[in-house]
Design an enzyme around this catalytic site. Structure first.
Site, mmCIF file in Angstrom:
data_model
loop_
_atom_site.group_PDB
_atom_site.id
_atom_site.type_symbol
_atom_site.label_atom_id
_atom_site.label_comp_id
_atom_site.label_asym_id
_atom_site.label_seq_id
_atom_site.Cartn_x
_atom_site.Cartn_y
_atom_site.Cartn_z
ATOM 1 N N CYS A 197 -11.220 2.349 1.014
ATOM 2 C CA CYS A 197 -9.811 2.727 1.132
ATOM 3 C C CYS A 197 -9.309 1.992 2.360
ATOM 4 C CB CYS A 197 -9.664 4.237 1.313
ATOM 5 S SG CYS A 197 -7.978 4.753 1.698
ATOM 6 N N GLU A 230 -3.071 8.570 8.673
ATOM 7 C CA GLU A 230 -1.602 8.562 8.790
ATOM 8 C C GLU A 230 -1.162 9.285 10.066
ATOM 9 O OE1 GLU A 230 0.968 7.270 6.831
ATOM 10 O OE2 GLU A 230 -0.474 6.216 5.562
ATOM 11 N N CYS A 244 -4.460 -1.869 -1.458
ATOM 12 C CA CYS A 244 -4.712 -0.464 -1.742
ATOM 13 C C CYS A 244 -5.824 -0.397 -2.780
ATOM 14 C CB CYS A 244 -3.437 0.174 -2.283
ATOM 15 S SG CYS A 244 -3.676 1.856 -2.882
ATOM 16 N N THR A 304 -6.869 2.290 -4.375
ATOM 17 C CA THR A 304 -6.523 3.180 -5.483
ATOM 18 C C THR A 304 -5.706 2.414 -6.520
ATOM 19 O OG1 THR A 304 -6.388 4.903 -3.787
ATOM 20 C CG2 THR A 304 -5.609 5.475 -5.981
ATOM 21 N N HIS A 329 -7.127 2.682 4.360
ATOM 22 C CA HIS A 329 -6.851 3.547 5.507
ATOM 23 C C HIS A 329 -8.096 3.734 6.384
ATOM 24 C CE1 HIS A 329 -3.128 4.735 3.444
ATOM 25 N NE2 HIS A 329 -2.772 5.408 4.521
ATOM 26 N N TYR A 336 -1.410 8.023 -2.852
ATOM 27 C CA TYR A 336 -1.720 7.588 -4.212
ATOM 28 C C TYR A 336 -3.042 8.226 -4.676
ATOM 29 C CZ TYR A 336 1.638 3.594 -4.372
ATOM 30 O OH TYR A 336 2.749 2.798 -4.415
ATOM 31 N N GLY A 337 -3.915 8.476 -3.701
ATOM 32 C CA GLY A 337 -5.304 8.821 -4.012
ATOM 33 C C GLY A 337 -5.501 10.090 -4.814
ATOM 34 N N ASP A 360 0.888 -1.169 0.000
ATOM 35 C CA ASP A 360 0.000 0.000 0.000
ATOM 36 C C ASP A 360 0.924 1.215 0.000
ATOM 37 O OD1 ASP A 360 -2.358 1.583 0.194
ATOM 38 O OD2 ASP A 360 -2.119 1.745 2.359
ATOM 39 N N SER A 361 0.314 2.399 -0.138
ATOM 40 C CA SER A 361 1.115 3.615 -0.094
ATOM 41 C C SER A 361 1.617 3.908 1.322
ATOM 42 C CB SER A 361 0.262 4.794 -0.573
ATOM 43 O OG SER A 361 -0.909 4.866 0.223
HETATM 44 N N1 DGL Z 1 -4.844 3.009 1.270
HETATM 45 C C1 DGL Z 1 -4.985 3.332 -0.095
HETATM 46 C C2 DGL Z 1 -6.315 2.949 -0.662
HETATM 47 O O1 DGL Z 1 -6.864 1.953 -0.226
HETATM 48 C C3 DGL Z 1 -4.375 4.588 -0.641
HETATM 49 C C4 DGL Z 1 -4.402 5.828 0.120
HETATM 50 C C5 DGL Z 1 -3.592 6.922 -0.576
HETATM 51 O O2 DGL Z 1 -2.383 6.744 -0.710
HETATM 52 O O3 DGL Z 1 -4.190 7.909 -1.008
HETATM 53 O O4 DGL Z 1 -6.811 3.562 -1.559
#
Ligand code: DGL
Length: 268
Positions: free
Chosen positions: A181, A149, A71, A73, A183, A40-41, A8-9
């Site tokens: 997501c 984060e 992830c 994204t 996160h 990444y988003g 993941d990011s």
């Molecule tokens: N945790 C990631 C997701 O599920 C990416 C979050 C990010 O880097 O913006 O999309």
């Protein structure tokens, strides 16, 4: 099977890792957090695809036997490309999340995720393809990733932000809300407080590990590792390590800061 690669990011994919380690305590994992390129988003699909292919090739270089794209994204923008060039099984988060939402029996499904995931329409298309009679609404929640984060899962600021992001979905009468997501499960307490008890929350991390066990149970069942956890980050981050310990309730057996183009650079 000896090693499962997860990426993941940032800290979000640790929610998938936590669930998989709980279900497969003897498996060995290599987790790659692409912290240097987080988030990444907000990036374009082409950029996310490039990052995801780069991360996957790094993990494959370490001879993983299963690749878990933890992830949304990256799954939304790059899963077909990742699977196409892969000699090993590749699992993404979107389809398991969509399937779990359908199993909830709801007709009004809300999807929240990063700008990239929502803009891609990946959840909306997958859900609609599975059931044509669903009503689906979605909302990008770009501030949720930095809040996760920061470790602000249960915080008044997070609840305030959630009230703004979720208002339209709640007014519409959303029955099941997909946390699209990885996160977002880290913000679950705040999201639950705002959504109320009647909205079912679907956590894509749990959904993904369910599918990993269902679809690759035979392979995973043969996993006879030592339960080792290797953690590789593309940028050193004290905060990442603190949050990782909280989420996983244990320390990593190996920690490295790595350069995806040239392999491991320095031990942590
Ligand atoms: N945790 C990631 C997701 O599920 C990416 C979050 C990010 O880097 O913006 O999309």
């Amino acid at each position: 099977m000896s090693l499962i690669g997860v990426f993941d990011s940032g800290v979000g994919g640790l929610t998938v890792l936590r669930e998989m380690r709980r279900r497969l305590p003897r498996a060995d994992f290599l987790y790659l957090g692409d912290t240097a390129r987080l988030p990444y988003g907000s990036k374009s699909p082409e950029t996310v695809r490039r990052y995801a292919l780069n991360a996957a090739s790094y993990l494959r270089h370490h001879e993983i036997d299963l690749l878990v794209v933890a992830c949304n994204t990256a799954s939304a923008s790059a899963l077909p490309d990742l699977a196409k060039c892969s000699p090993i099984p590749v699992l993404g988060v979107v389809e398991p999340g969509a399937r779990a939402a359908i199993r909830s029996g709801a007709r009004r499904i809300g999807v929240i995720g990063t700008e990239g995931t929502i803009r891609s329409g990946a959840y909306q298309n997958t859900l609609q393809h599975m059931r044509v009679d669903l009503r689906i609404r979605s909302r990008a929640c770009p501030l949720f990733v930095p809040l996760a984060e920061e470790g602000w899962g249960n915080h008044e600021i997070t609840r305030q932000v959630a009230r703004i992001y979720l208002k339209d979905l709640l007014d519409w009468g959303v029955e099941t809300l997909i946390l699209g997501c990885t996160h977002y499960p880290l913000l679950q307490e705040s999201i639950r407080a705002v959504a109320g008890p009647s909205v079912k929350l679907v956590d894509s991390a749990t959904a993904l590990s369910d599918v990993a066990i269902e679809e690759h149970g035979a392979l995973l069942g043969r996993t006879q590792g030592k339960g080792l956890l290797r953690l590789h980050l593309t940028d050193a981050s004290e905060r990442f390590l603190r949050i990782a310990e909280e989420i996983l309730d244990s320390e990593a057996d190996e920690f490295r800061v790595v350069d995806l183009d040239s392999g491991p650079t320095s031990p942590g």
